[in-house]
Write a protein that holds these residues in place. Structure first.
Motif, PDB file in Angstrom:
ATOM      1  N   ILE A  45       0.875  -1.178   0.000  1.00  0.00           N
ATOM      2  CA  ILE A  45       0.000   0.000   0.000  1.00  0.00           C
ATOM      3  C   ILE A  45       0.902   1.214   0.000  1.00  0.00           C
ATOM      4  N   ARG A  46       0.707   2.069  -0.977  1.00  0.00           N
ATOM      5  CA  ARG A  46       1.568   3.241  -1.103  1.00  0.00           C
ATOM      6  C   ARG A  46       0.724   4.500  -1.092  1.00  0.00           C
ATOM      7  N   PRO A  47       1.321   5.632  -0.672  1.00  0.00           N
ATOM      8  CA  PRO A  47       0.591   6.894  -0.773  1.00  0.00           C
ATOM      9  C   PRO A  47       0.299   7.191  -2.241  1.00  0.00           C
ATOM     10  N   ALA A  48      -0.927   7.505  -2.544  1.00  0.00           N
ATOM     11  CA  ALA A  48      -1.290   7.758  -3.937  1.00  0.00           C
ATOM     12  C   ALA A  48      -0.768   9.123  -4.367  1.00  0.00           C
ATOM     13  N   GLY A  64      -0.014  11.134  -1.307  1.00  0.00           N
ATOM     14  CA  GLY A  64      -1.002  10.743  -0.313  1.00  0.00           C
ATOM     15  C   GLY A  64      -1.782  11.903   0.266  1.00  0.00           C
ATOM     16  N   VAL A 105     -17.870  11.674  -2.101  1.00  0.00           N
ATOM     17  CA  VAL A 105     -17.236  10.482  -2.664  1.00  0.00           C
ATOM     18  C   VAL A 105     -16.105  10.940  -3.591  1.00  0.00           C
ATOM     19  N   ILE A 106     -14.915  10.480  -3.299  1.00  0.00           N
ATOM     20  CA  ILE A 106     -13.753  10.766  -4.156  1.00  0.00           C
ATOM     21  C   ILE A 106     -13.344   9.441  -4.781  1.00  0.00           C
ATOM     22  N   THR A 119      -7.125   2.732 -11.496  1.00  0.00           N
ATOM     23  CA  THR A 119      -7.001   2.197 -10.128  1.00  0.00           C
ATOM     24  C   THR A 119      -5.827   2.866  -9.428  1.00  0.00           C
ATOM     25  N   PHE A 120      -5.684   4.164  -9.699  1.00  0.00           N
ATOM     26  CA  PHE A 120      -4.532   4.876  -9.152  1.00  0.00           C
ATOM     27  C   PHE A 120      -4.660   5.145  -7.655  1.00  0.00           C
ATOM     28  N   PHE A 121      -5.860   5.056  -7.129  1.00  0.00           N
ATOM     29  CA  PHE A 121      -6.020   5.219  -5.681  1.00  0.00           C
ATOM     30  C   PHE A 121      -7.311   4.530  -5.255  1.00  0.00           C
ATOM     31  N   ASN A 122      -7.383   4.267  -3.982  1.00  0.00           N
ATOM     32  CA  ASN A 122      -8.584   3.638  -3.443  1.00  0.00           C
ATOM     33  C   ASN A 122      -9.643   4.710  -3.213  1.00  0.00           C
ATOM     34  N   PRO A 123     -10.863   4.463  -3.679  1.00  0.00           N
ATOM     35  CA  PRO A 123     -11.893   5.483  -3.484  1.00  0.00           C
ATOM     36  C   PRO A 123     -12.148   5.739  -1.998  1.00  0.00           C
ATOM     37  N   VAL A 124     -12.555   6.942  -1.720  1.00  0.00           N
ATOM     38  CA  VAL A 124     -12.760   7.374  -0.332  1.00  0.00           C
ATOM     39  C   VAL A 124     -14.128   8.019  -0.227  1.00  0.00           C
ATOM     40  N   MET A 125     -14.804   7.764   0.872  1.00  0.00           N
ATOM     41  CA  MET A 125     -16.041   8.487   1.154  1.00  0.00           C
ATOM     42  C   MET A 125     -15.896   9.216   2.480  1.00  0.00           C
ATOM     43  N   MET A 141     -13.556   0.589  -0.144  1.00  0.00           N
ATOM     44  CA  MET A 141     -13.589   2.051  -0.042  1.00  0.00           C
ATOM     45  C   MET A 141     -13.432   2.453   1.417  1.00  0.00           C
ATOM     46  N   GLU A 142     -12.549   3.368   1.630  1.00  0.00           N
ATOM     47  CA  GLU A 142     -12.361   3.878   2.985  1.00  0.00           C
ATOM     48  C   GLU A 142     -13.476   4.852   3.333  1.00  0.00           C
ATOM     49  N   TYR A 143     -13.912   4.823   4.584  1.00  0.00           N
ATOM     50  CA  TYR A 143     -15.005   5.687   5.040  1.00  0.00           C
ATOM     51  C   TYR A 143     -14.479   6.570   6.157  1.00  0.00           C
ATOM     52  N   PHE A 156      -5.908  11.565   3.268  1.00  0.00           N
ATOM     53  CA  PHE A 156      -4.752  10.808   2.784  1.00  0.00           C
ATOM     54  C   PHE A 156      -5.251   9.724   1.833  1.00  0.00           C
ATOM     55  N   LEU A 157      -4.820   9.798   0.592  1.00  0.00           N
ATOM     56  CA  LEU A 157      -5.238   8.815  -0.408  1.00  0.00           C
ATOM     57  C   LEU A 157      -4.140   7.765  -0.553  1.00  0.00           C
ATOM     58  N   THR A 158      -4.544   6.535  -0.661  1.00  0.00           N
ATOM     59  CA  THR A 158      -3.571   5.459  -0.821  1.00  0.00           C
ATOM     60  C   THR A 158      -3.939   4.602  -2.031  1.00  0.00           C
ATOM     61  N   GLN A 159      -2.985   3.831  -2.455  1.00  0.00           N
ATOM     62  CA  GLN A 159      -3.192   2.925  -3.581  1.00  0.00           C
ATOM     63  C   GLN A 159      -2.700   1.546  -3.180  1.00  0.00           C
ATOM     64  N   ASP A 160      -3.530   0.559  -3.345  1.00  0.00           N
ATOM     65  CA  ASP A 160      -3.111  -0.825  -3.128  1.00  0.00           C
ATOM     66  C   ASP A 160      -2.587  -1.366  -4.451  1.00  0.00           C
TER      67      ASP A 160
END
Lengths: 300, 291
Positions: free
Chosen positions: A9-12, A61, A81-82, A215-221, B1-3, B74-78
């Motif tokens: 897992i890396r900082p996007a 990140g 939602v990002i 898929t450059f980053f995990n979506p966040v809500m 998805m992170e919340y 903080f955005l992350t990528q798996d």
């Protein structure tokens, strides 16, 4: 032979151009209305942090979401939602490679992609993108095929080659050719499991609409609750400066910066006939009396 | 998805300042607020940033600044390894680009159609560092002096392929021996790796078994680092499903050499079979074998 894979897992450090942002608002949790999503321009509200030691280098990140008060200035609940940007296009063809007849893939037409997104379809750039599918017959309820996706594992510009099958039929296969505007994508899963050799996974049909997502980053809500009070503002009532004007009964509470936070009228309600006091009232005053400035009052 | 849940108090964005310029006298002579004054924001959250006097704060270009509520996240990528890609030939674009796109980067552009392989070359870099003197023996002559020491003869090519390559000493003095390994005969100076073994400088270290080692300090310099025509080619990368998650292609091992993990139990015997002369003991695999 050794097999294995790795993950981390890396900082996007995703570009703002590859991001989509939506939000919805509800004044309270009891609202019965359906969620209506509005879009926000990521270029205006999402700011990546720069490395303090290298100003032109993204820190990675850390992003700042700058929510405009014109939109997010009401008390209530905002759901934001990002997510990675989606590209909508149509599958041009589904085929195999001339030199690798067992490698199945789907073909896209670069000219159908918006100009600003076409560089995503250059050779190798779609690797890792997710493909989701739209039903071929829309208007029959949910248009999107739910719970189905494929991952692009390679993409290259390719040209169709007609292959003579020995009779009047001819099938079409692709060969890698950079002069072409078609892109051949391999996806996963696309090959049959060894235990069911005829069970070829669905990878799409020609002319089927698809949604391609990076898929450059995990979506966040984010659920942001806008409130009017917290411990700090409640402390104004307990610990900050206050004045009570004996002449007109205006009771003023100041914040810790000695600005007028709340004003109240203090008065008594008396019996109109006997003059007997019935109630002591503290009523919030919405038209602020500016003469109750704390510094003016105490500057004597 | 992170919340993520956050609570933000609007009070901190609400204007509580009343500038003097919005105060007026009413008909009774009492000071009141002119609520129609555009600079009056008390109790409101302005859409644009204002100063204490209610004036808009402007950018150097004279534009108003949008008032925002800032939230950091903080955005992350798996990521996971996708395994082996297979190189496939392709037909290059017939009209080749002659000028690199601005800030051309193969990771950004991919294998850009029309981009010749030269776009992917980088300028030569010089790589330098220090090593041991084990390679010095490879460039010695067959002669020895009266004390039995090896004699190093400048320009004597001791390469196994002297027609094309040059391995040998290019300078010899009382203080140092400068020699080249792997140079091209046509351009000895600019190709190959140049080593300088200093005769009066020694490096002391300890091997993995704790045994003290000492050798003549040797410096190496290579001027041919980076991507160039010798190590760069363009291919279409193709993913074959059977190689998904596979780190390297399956290899057929001989029945004798059974790999157990990372170490081969017959490796040491195998290496000894490569030793034909006593010099090979010193030079095999860059001094791998120690006596």
């Amino acid at each position: 032979m050794a097999t294995g894979n790795y993950g981390t897992i890396r900082p996007a450090d995703v570009s703002i151009d590859d991001v989509e942002i939506f939000y919805s608002y509800t004044p309270n949790r009891e609202s019965l209305t359906t969620v209506e999503l509005q879009s926000l321009d990521p270029a205006e509200v999402l700011i990546p942090a720069n490395n303090p030691n290298n100003v032109n280098e993204i820190f990675g990140g850390l992003y700042t979401l700058k929510l405009p008060t014109s939109v997010f200035g009401s008390k209530g609940f905002y759901s934001i939602v990002i997510r990675p940007k989606q590209i909508r296009t149509t599958i041009q063809d589904c085929a195999v490679l001339v030199d690798n007849q067992d490698v199945k893939g789907i073909v896209f037409d670069i000219n159908q992609i918006p100009l600003e997104l076409q560089n995503r379809f250059e050779n190798g750039n779609l690797v890792g993108y997710r493909i989701e599918y739209i039903k071929e017959q829309t208007g029959t309820g949910q248009d999107k095929i739910q719970n189905l996706f494929r991952i692009v594992t390679s993409n290259n510009r390719a040209l169709p080659i007609s292959q003579n099958q020995g009779n009047s039929n001819a099938s079409q296969a692709y060969t890698f050719n950079d002069n072409s505007t078609s892109v051949f994508c391999t996806v996963s899963p696309s090959s049959a499991p060894s235990v069911k050799p005829n069970a070829i996974p669905f990878i799409g049909n020609p002319l089927q609409d698809v949604i391609i997502t990076n898929t450059f980053f995990n979506p966040v809500m984010l659920e942001i609750e806008m409130v009017e009070f917290d411990e700090e503002t409640l402390a104004y009532a307990l610990f900050s400066n206050q004045t009570k004007s004996l002449e007109d009964g205006i009771y003023t509470i100041y914040n810790f910066g000695n600005q007028i936070y709340r004003q109240y009228n203090l008065y008594e309600v008396k019996d109109q006939f006997t003059g007997k006091p019935l109630y002591e009232v503290r009523e919030q005053k919405f038209t602020i009396d500016p003469t109750k400035d704390f510094d003016d009052i105490t500057n004597f | 998805m992170e919340y993520i849940r956050k609570k933000i108090n609007l009070e901190y964005h609400t204007v509580r300042n009343i500038p003097k310029s919005v105060l007026i006298k009413n008909s009774e002579g009492k000071t009141v607020i002119d609520e129609s004054n555009p600079k009056y924001y008390y109790g409101k959250i302005p859409d644009y940033k204002i100063d204490s006097e209610g004036n808009f704060i402007l950018t150097p270009l004279g534009q108003k600044i949008v008032n925002t509520i800032d939230v950091t996240l903080f955005l992350t990528q798996d990521i996971d390894d996708m395994g082996i890609f297979t190189d496939e030939p392709f037909v290059p674009k017939s009209s080749q680009l002659t000028i690199k796109p601005n800030n051309f980067n193969s990771f950004t552009y991919g294998r850009l159609a029309g981009a010749p392989v030269s776009f992917y070359y980088t300028n030569s870099v010089t790589v330098s560092g220090y090593t041991d003197d084990s390679l010095l023996k490879q460039v010695k002559s067959y002669r020895k002096d009266s004390q039995g020491n090896d004699i190093y003869v400048p320009n004597l090519n001791v390469s196994n392929n002297p027609k094309d390559n040059f391995n040998g000493v290019i300078y010899e003095s009382n203080f140092e021996t400068v020699y080249k390994i792997g140079s091209n005969n046509s351009n000895v100076q600019s190709t190959g790796v140049e080593f300088t073994t200093f005769k009066n400088q020694f490096t002391k270290t300890v091997d993995e078994y704790g045994k003290s080692l000492s050798y003549n300090t040797t410096k190496f310099v290579s001027k041919n680092g980076g991507w160039n025509q010798y190590n760069t080619s363009l291919n279409a990368s193709l993913k074959k499903e059977e190689y998904l998650g596979v780190v390297f292609k399956p290899e057929v091992d001989s029945a004798v050499f059974i790999n157990r993990g990372i170490e081969d139990i017959f490796e040491r015997h195998g290496i000894l079979s490569e030793i034909k002369t006593s010099n090979d003991i010193d030079t095999n695999r860059g001094g791998f074998i120690r006596i």
